[in-house]
Enzyme design. Structure first.
Site, PDB file in Angstrom:
ATOM      1  CG  ASP A  15      -1.754   1.204   1.364  1.00 47.59           C
ATOM      2  OD1 ASP A  15      -2.566   1.419   0.453  1.00 47.59           O
ATOM      3  OD2 ASP A  15      -1.599   1.961   2.346  1.00 47.59           O
ATOM      4  CD  GLU A  66      -2.322   2.407  -3.447  1.00 41.12           C
ATOM      5  OE1 GLU A  66      -3.258   3.164  -3.752  1.00 41.12           O
ATOM      6  OE2 GLU A  66      -1.660   2.569  -2.419  1.00 41.12           O
ATOM      7  NE  ARG A  88     -10.823   7.623   0.098  1.00 45.86           N
ATOM      8  CZ  ARG A  88      -9.726   7.324   0.795  1.00 45.86           C
ATOM      9  NH1 ARG A  88      -8.710   6.752   0.190  1.00 45.86           N
ATOM     10  NH2 ARG A  88      -9.632   7.594   2.080  1.00 45.86           N
TER      11      ARG A  88
HETATM   12  C1  GLC Z   1      -3.815   3.703  -0.345  1.00 47.73           C
HETATM   13  C2  GLC Z   1      -5.214   3.171  -0.216  1.00 47.73           C
HETATM   14  C3  GLC Z   1      -6.121   4.274   0.242  1.00 47.73           C
HETATM   15  C4  GLC Z   1      -5.608   4.811   1.560  1.00 47.73           C
HETATM   16  C5  GLC Z   1      -4.142   5.217   1.460  1.00 47.73           C
HETATM   17  C6  GLC Z   1      -3.547   5.470   2.803  1.00 47.73           C
HETATM   18  O1  GLC Z   1      -3.701   4.630  -1.350  1.00 47.73           O
HETATM   19  O2  GLC Z   1      -5.636   2.617  -1.424  1.00 47.73           O
HETATM   20  O3  GLC Z   1      -7.434   3.827   0.364  1.00 47.73           O
HETATM   21  O4  GLC Z   1      -6.367   5.929   1.946  1.00 47.73           O
HETATM   22  O5  GLC Z   1      -3.369   4.204   0.865  1.00 47.73           O
HETATM   23  O6  GLC Z   1      -3.239   4.273   3.450  1.00 47.73           O
END
Ligand code: GLC
Length: 658
Positions: A301, A343, A537
């Site tokens: 993440d 991500e 969201r």
């Molecule tokens: C990532 C997640 C998102 C979250 C962020 C902070 O981008 O997809 O939903 O708010 O990380 O952890």
């Protein structure tokens, strides 16, 4: 396990276990006993894997932590611990490791289909999830991304992305044992499981954060603590904001201890300081703990943010790549069955480096975020120039780069498009973002999207967009108006977008609810949690509607029109080799700006996907004179692929043997 000692036995065993992962799991599980001592052969396997990576790992580690007083002490501890995680790894997962090591391309074909969901929205609890597995299988899904489910304080959770304990599950959802059981059940059914590893920050209620707050220097050093605002002020000069309206700034003042702490995301998400080797080590142990519960895919993440340096924008710094590379090697040593999914929601040129190089790979998979955003841009503009350009870029990348393709996920759509390309058409970035947002929030005459803006800050002019696929495609809008033609047209758009997504190279992932055309859920606006109320969201994070899902079997229902057609496409995708990730892919000109043609090709097969992004009938001026095709979606034989008239929002999947 001693059986694996000599090579011949090993080959025999692999032959036996090759057929399906499910079989492997069952066979090996029988041998699983709690008292079983690690066999010598396991040590060999471990040593061989360690040997392969040891020098590079040590080099990178010592280079990264050269300013630390005792980098080697930390490194040695890391080595000792990863061995412990290897030993503790359940035998059925060790068998899967070996199987996937033998077939390192196991995830690259055309057989994986993903779905992502919040467990509470989908099944309430982890235990109930097991009962829903037949639905997952009926939906052709064999890769589940379970949204964050680890302990996270209520009211301060950012959808589970503020983790208070990496080794326990949110109480409402169940226990770690339930997760382990579910993962095992999934494996038995040939389903892989993906879990987020939220590594950039912890919740302010994590044990480390509590200790830091109580004044323990050792723990303060795991975060970015400052006595006054002078350093934060300097950081703020170069560091953009992620949540400019919902959580402005990158630092939070803790009045109780009169200190500032770095919080790139929400104020209760404290950024970890990876300059401290203890942080790296401990987070690696957390990751290995999770993979030992049976997690197949670790979603890293917000990975671009994990290294901070004054005077930079604190994103995508070289040290991030060092860390990811080290995690990849550690995972290959302890749990080679596991994949890393990065991500990386960044500008196109920042994404690809996270694959690393063929010799020194980092992530196995990355989100195809640019294609996702560009797809929605194409819906709003009915102009395929940019998406064609994007597909051409993708087709020039090495085939071992595996993207996760998607239309929607739990996050907003950020308009990270290739503006250098768009500028040649006189398109201005800020004005264009506004147009796209206006289009999908129904402000442009004739538009049908019911989206909501996200982090709409007047000064930045960079608002993002939320909404489910069905709502952005207009199904919700026309349904409210009881406009049957409108509904049908919007269903066509929804299906065309899914067809386009399914014909891209990589792994398609459906956002749970999209398979039945679920609409936005506005109930978050009344939630007792103020952060949730302010976070649009949640409009596309509604509870899965099982009653509506039941209508997937009623032919005339909206749900069935989407579900059944999607199912057909998914089956076609998994049965023709031309959809494999390593097929050649390129675009053809259609000489009509609203239509797009992509070709996929293997030595034996040729496929042309045609997509009309317009609400009007359009032509695709292709001229394929070298044979007749079968249109796979309608099973029409002897189809002539020349000068094709396409219905509004239609798609054609033309296929032929070469
Ligand atoms: C990532 C997640 C998102 C979250 C962020 C902070 O981008 O997809 O939903 O708010 O990380 O952890």
């Amino acid at each position: 396990m001693g059986k694996l000692e000599n090579k011949e036995d090993k080959t025999k065993k692999m032959k036996k276990t090759k057929k399906t992962a499910a079989k492997t799991v069952k066979v090996v599980k029988k041998a699983k006993t709690k008292t079983e001592k690690p066999a010598v052969v396991n040590e060999n396997v471990f040593s061989q894997r360690l040997h392969k990576h040891y020098d590079e790992l040590k080099w990178l580690y010592c280079e990264l932590y050269q300013d630390d007083k005792q980098p080697l002490v930390h490194f040695d501890e890391l080595m000792k611990k990863i061995k412990e995680f290897y030993i503790a790894r359940p035998n059925y997962l060790k068998a899967l490791d070996i199987e996937r090591e033998q077939q390192p391309d196991w995830y690259k074909g055309n057989k994986l289909l993903g779905m992502m969901m919040y467990v509470n929205c989908f099944s309430g609890t982890l235990k109930n999830f097991e009962k829903r597995l037949p639905y997952i299988q009926e939906s052709n899904v064999n890769y589940l991304h379970l949204m964050p489910l680890l302990s996270s304080p209520k009211g301060k959770s950012d959808g589970g992305y503020a983790v208070a304990d990496f080794r326990s599950v949110q109480e409402d959802l169940g226990t770690m044992k339930d997760l382990e059981n579910l993962a095992e059940k999934c494996h038995e059914n040939g389903i892989s499981v993906c879990l987020d590893f939220v590594m950039n920050h912890t919740s302010d209620e994590h044990e480390w954060a509590r200790k830091a707050r109580s004044g323990d220097k050792e723990y303060q050093d795991r975060y970015f603590f400052f006595d006054d605002y002078s350093m934060p002020e300097l950081f703020e000069r170069d560091c953009p904001q992620v949540f400019p309206t919902t959580a402005p700034g990158n630092f939070t003042y803790l009045s109780d201890i009169n200190k500032f702490v770095m919080t790139t995301f929400y104020p209760y998400q404290w950024d970890l300081d990876y300059r401290n080797p203890v942080v790296f080590n401990e987070m690696v142990y957390n990751m290995l703990f999770l993979v030992n519960q049976g997690i197949d895919i670790i979603r890293l993440d917000a990975v671009p943010y994990i290294w901070k340096q004054l005077g930079t924008n604190c994103r995508n710094l070289p040290q991030v790549h060092t860390i990811v590379r080290m995690m990849r090697m550690i995972s290959e040593i302890v749990s080679p069955a596991v994949l890393l999914l990065g991500e990386v929601v960044m500008a196109p040129d920042k994404v690809v480096p996270y694959f690393g190089t063929p010799e020194k790979p980092e992530c196995h998979m990355l989100y195809n975020v640019t294609t996702m955003a560009t797809t929605w841009h194409t819906v709003a503009t009915r102009d395929t120039a940019l998406i064609k350009h994007q597909m051409d870029i993708l087709s020039s990348l090495p085939k071992q780069y595996i993207f996760q393709n998607y239309l929607r996920c739990h996050d907003d759509i950020g308009w990270g498009l290739d503006y250098d390309f768009l500028r040649q058409f006189g398109i201005d970035e800020a004005a264009h973002k506004k147009y796209l947002n206006d289009f999908f929030t129904g402000k442009v005459p004739g538009s049908f999207g019911i989206g909501e803006l996200y982090n709409d800050d007047e000064r930045l002019r960079d608002a993002r967009l939320c909404g489910t696929t069905a709502s952005l495609c207009g199904i919700e809008y026309y349904d409210k108006l009881k406009d049957k033609d409108g509904i049908e047209r919007s269903i066509q758009l929804d299906l065309m977008l899914h067809a386009f997504m399914l014909s891209q190279s990589g792994i398609p992932v459906i956002y749970s609810g999209d398979e039945i055309g679920q609409y936005n859920d506005y109930s978050y606006k009344e939630d007792e949690d103020a952060d949730k109320r302010a976070d649009s969201r949640y409009v596309h994070r509604g509870v899965f509607n099982w009653r509506k899902a039941g209508r997937r079997k009623i032919k005339t229902a909206i749900q069935a029109k989407i579900y059944q057609n999607l199912a057909k496409m998914e089956k076609i995708r998994s049965s023709y080799d031309v959809f494999k990730a390593d097929a050649d892919m390129y675009t053809l000109p259609t000489w009509e700006k609203s239509t797009l043609a992509i070709v996929r090709e293997t030595a034996q097969e040729r496929f042309i996907g045609l997509y009309n992004f317009s609400e009007n009938e359009q032509m695709a001026w292709i001229n394929e004179t070298d044979g007749l095709y079968t249109e796979l979606l309608t099973d029409t034989k002897d189809f002539k692929a020349a000068g094709i008239k396409m219905a509004p929002y239609s798609c054609l999947w033309l296929w032929r043997k070469k």
